[in-house]
Scaffold this active site. Structure first.
Site, short mmCIF file in Angstrom:
data_model
loop_
_atom_site.label_atom_id
_atom_site.label_comp_id
_atom_site.label_asym_id
_atom_site.label_seq_id
_atom_site.Cartn_x
_atom_site.Cartn_y
_atom_site.Cartn_z
N CYS A 36 40.98 42.89 22.25
CA CYS A 36 41.92 41.81 22.59
C CYS A 36 41.43 40.44 22.11
O CYS A 36 42.17 39.46 22.20
CB CYS A 36 42.18 41.79 24.09
SG CYS A 36 42.88 43.34 24.67
N ASN A 96 50.10 42.56 28.53
CA ASN A 96 48.94 42.44 27.64
C ASN A 96 49.23 43.19 26.33
O ASN A 96 49.32 44.40 26.32
CB ASN A 96 47.72 43.04 28.36
CG ASN A 96 46.44 42.93 27.54
OD1 ASN A 96 46.48 42.60 26.36
ND2 ASN A 96 45.33 43.22 28.16
N HIS A 119 44.02 34.64 26.21
CA HIS A 119 44.48 36.03 26.14
C HIS A 119 45.27 36.34 27.42
O HIS A 119 44.87 35.96 28.52
CB HIS A 119 43.27 36.96 26.01
CG HIS A 119 43.65 38.39 26.06
ND1 HIS A 119 44.66 38.91 25.30
CD2 HIS A 119 43.18 39.43 26.81
CE1 HIS A 119 44.79 40.20 25.55
NE2 HIS A 119 43.90 40.53 26.47
N1 COA Z 1 50.49 49.40 42.08
C1 COA Z 1 50.06 49.49 43.35
N2 COA Z 1 48.77 49.60 43.69
C2 COA Z 1 47.88 49.62 42.68
C3 COA Z 1 48.24 49.53 41.33
C4 COA Z 1 49.61 49.42 41.05
N3 COA Z 1 50.08 49.33 39.79
N4 COA Z 1 47.13 49.58 40.58
C5 COA Z 1 46.09 49.69 41.39
N5 COA Z 1 46.53 49.72 42.68
C6 COA Z 1 45.77 49.86 43.91
C7 COA Z 1 44.45 50.57 43.70
O1 COA Z 1 44.64 51.97 43.66
C8 COA Z 1 43.69 50.12 44.91
O2 COA Z 1 44.11 50.88 46.01
P1 COA Z 1 43.05 51.35 47.14
O3 COA Z 1 42.55 50.07 47.71
O4 COA Z 1 43.90 52.14 48.05
O5 COA Z 1 42.02 52.11 46.40
C9 COA Z 1 44.17 48.68 45.12
O6 COA Z 1 45.41 48.58 44.39
C10 COA Z 1 43.22 47.64 44.61
O7 COA Z 1 42.75 48.07 43.32
P2 COA Z 1 41.86 47.16 42.42
O8 COA Z 1 41.56 47.87 41.15
O9 COA Z 1 40.70 46.62 43.21
O10 COA Z 1 42.88 45.97 42.15
P3 COA Z 1 42.69 44.63 41.43
O11 COA Z 1 43.14 43.55 42.31
O12 COA Z 1 41.32 44.53 40.81
O13 COA Z 1 43.75 44.74 40.25
C11 COA Z 1 43.76 45.16 37.90
C12 COA Z 1 43.62 45.77 39.30
C13 COA Z 1 43.60 46.28 36.88
C14 COA Z 1 45.13 44.52 37.80
C15 COA Z 1 42.65 44.08 37.71
O14 COA Z 1 41.41 44.64 38.06
C16 COA Z 1 42.55 43.57 36.31
O15 COA Z 1 43.47 42.92 35.82
N6 COA Z 1 41.42 43.81 35.64
C17 COA Z 1 41.22 43.36 34.29
C18 COA Z 1 41.92 44.31 33.38
C19 COA Z 1 42.10 43.76 32.02
O16 COA Z 1 42.29 42.60 31.83
N7 COA Z 1 42.05 44.65 31.05
C20 COA Z 1 42.32 44.36 29.71
C21 COA Z 1 41.19 43.68 29.06
S1 COA Z 1 41.71 43.04 27.51
#
Ligand code: COA
Length: 332
Positions: free
Chosen positions: A112, A289, A259
């Site tokens: 990215c 993204n 980004h």
């Molecule tokens: N809908 C509902 N619940 C969801 C979900 C969705 N689409 N995706 C994840 N969850 C749940 C998880 O299962 C977890 O449930 P649990 O507590 O029962 O286990 C809860 O939400 C929290 O998960 P977590 O991974 O801690 O959430 P988060 O706040 O970190 O958000 C991302 C997850 C992926 C959105 C976030 O971590 C993120 O944006 N990370 C960076 C990713 C990124 O930028 N990648 C590309 C790089 S270029």
């Protein structure tokens, strides 16, 4: 040092739009969760279209916007993590389709952060190679082809599309900072090839792939929270370092294009940088993204909206799988 001038930008977003409500039909999620946790409402998805084809459309758009002829292009840099083939490269196919006979092509795989790396590379070729004056940087991404649509934590985040820019010699130098933290390579990856050939025992293949387990098959594996932690540190660090090279403070920038991975990452990074939120361009709500395509798509939209003014200092900052990050200050 020879500078680079932005001549034009273009974009292509495939017509199929998938909104948050659509995801509630395939995984356990809600519009509220996706909006609150990511800032995304909709994303464009390709329907089998080749990556090079999306790149070609964005490239033609950028060439038109730059008011040049494909024969004026000396070099084509394609930045993508979702190339159609192991070979030939995306840039080579686009060179042929454009009939840009005077250009040579190179593909780079910088996830990215690809566009920032492509811009940096273009500026260095322009500065040091007499044969290179005008460069097309094209960032087409079909990243949803690597997405597992039964994994709610990744599938809602990504979209497809392409952005492209044309730059040429002249103007101010590009100031950039590029960084890699390869110790985080196992936090975000997608296999290109199957684990084994016809003569390999699958248990042996699994053993050999312990470092990057292939349990997701060809799909993306991501440790979202760890990537998040990396991003909120890496983005301000890269932007600060690029600004330092430019002899300015981040708050001196006229515009920042980050980004577009998660609105919470953008907000936190911008807060840490001490930059006015009004200066930050965000389109994540409509595109999700789109990997390397995010920043050039933003540039194209800004030009279309008449928001890029000559002399403005634009900061661009990306991060992604690698882990990789980078920022650049471009005077438009
Ligand atoms: N809908 C509902 N619940 C969801 C979900 C969705 N689409 N995706 C994840 N969850 C749940 C998880 O299962 C977890 O449930 P649990 O507590 O029962 O286990 C809860 O939400 C929290 O998960 P977590 O991974 O801690 O959430 P988060 O706040 O970190 O958000 C991302 C997850 C992926 C959105 C976030 O971590 C993120 O944006 N990370 C960076 C990713 C990124 O930028 N990648 C590309 C790089 S270029």
């Amino acid at each position: 040092m020879i500078g680079i001038k932005l001549l034009g930008a273009g974009m292509y977003l495939p017509p199929k739009i998938v909104d948050n409500e659509d995801f509630t039909k395939i995984v356990d999620t809600s519009d509220e969760w996706i909006t609150k946790r990511t800032g995304i409402k909709r994303r464009h998805l390709s329907e089998g279209e080749y990556t090079w084809s999306m790149g070609l459309k964005a490239a033609k758009n950028a060439i038109e916007n730059a008011k040049i002829n494909p024969l004026d292009i000396d070099m084509i840099i394609a930045t993508t993590v979702s190339a159609d083939f192991a070979f030939p490269s995306v840039s080579n196919i686009i060179q042929g389709k454009l009939e840009a006979k005077n250009a040579f092509g190179i593909d780079i795989s910088c996830a990215c952060a690809g566009f920032v790396y492509g811009l940096d590379m273009a500026s260095r070729y322009i500065a040091t190679n007499d044969d290179v004056k005008t460069v097309l940087i094209v960032s087409p991404e079909n990243v949803t082809k690597t997405v597992d649509y039964s994994d709610r934590s990744t599938c809602v985040l990504f979209g497809d599309g392409a952005g492209a820019v044309v730059v040429t010699a002249g103007g101010e130098p590009l100031y950039s900072y590029l960084g890699t933290d390869g110790t985080g390579a196992e936090l975000l990856y997608a296999h290109l090839y199957p684990a084994s050939n016809g003569f390999t025992d699958s248990e042996k293949a699994k053993e050999n792939q312990k470092a990057f387990p292939n349990e997701t098959g060809r799909y993306m594996y991501m440790d979202g929270p760890e990537v998040y932690k990396f991003a909120i540190k890496a983005m301000p660090e890269a932007m600060e370092k690029a600004c330092k090279k430019a002899g300015i403070k981040p708050s001196d920038l006229d515009l920042i294009i980050p980004h577009q991975a998660n609105i919470r990452i953008i907000d936190t990074a911008i807060k840490n940088l001490g930059v006015d939120k009004e200066k930050v361009y965000v389109n994540i709500k409509e595109t999700g993204n789109i990997s390397a395509a995010c920043i050039p798509v933003c540039l194209s939209q800004l030009i279309e909206q008449g928001k890029l003014k000559p002399g403005q200092k634009v900061g661009m900052v990306g991060f992604g799988a690698g882990l990789i990050y980078g920022a650049a200050v471009l005077t438009v």
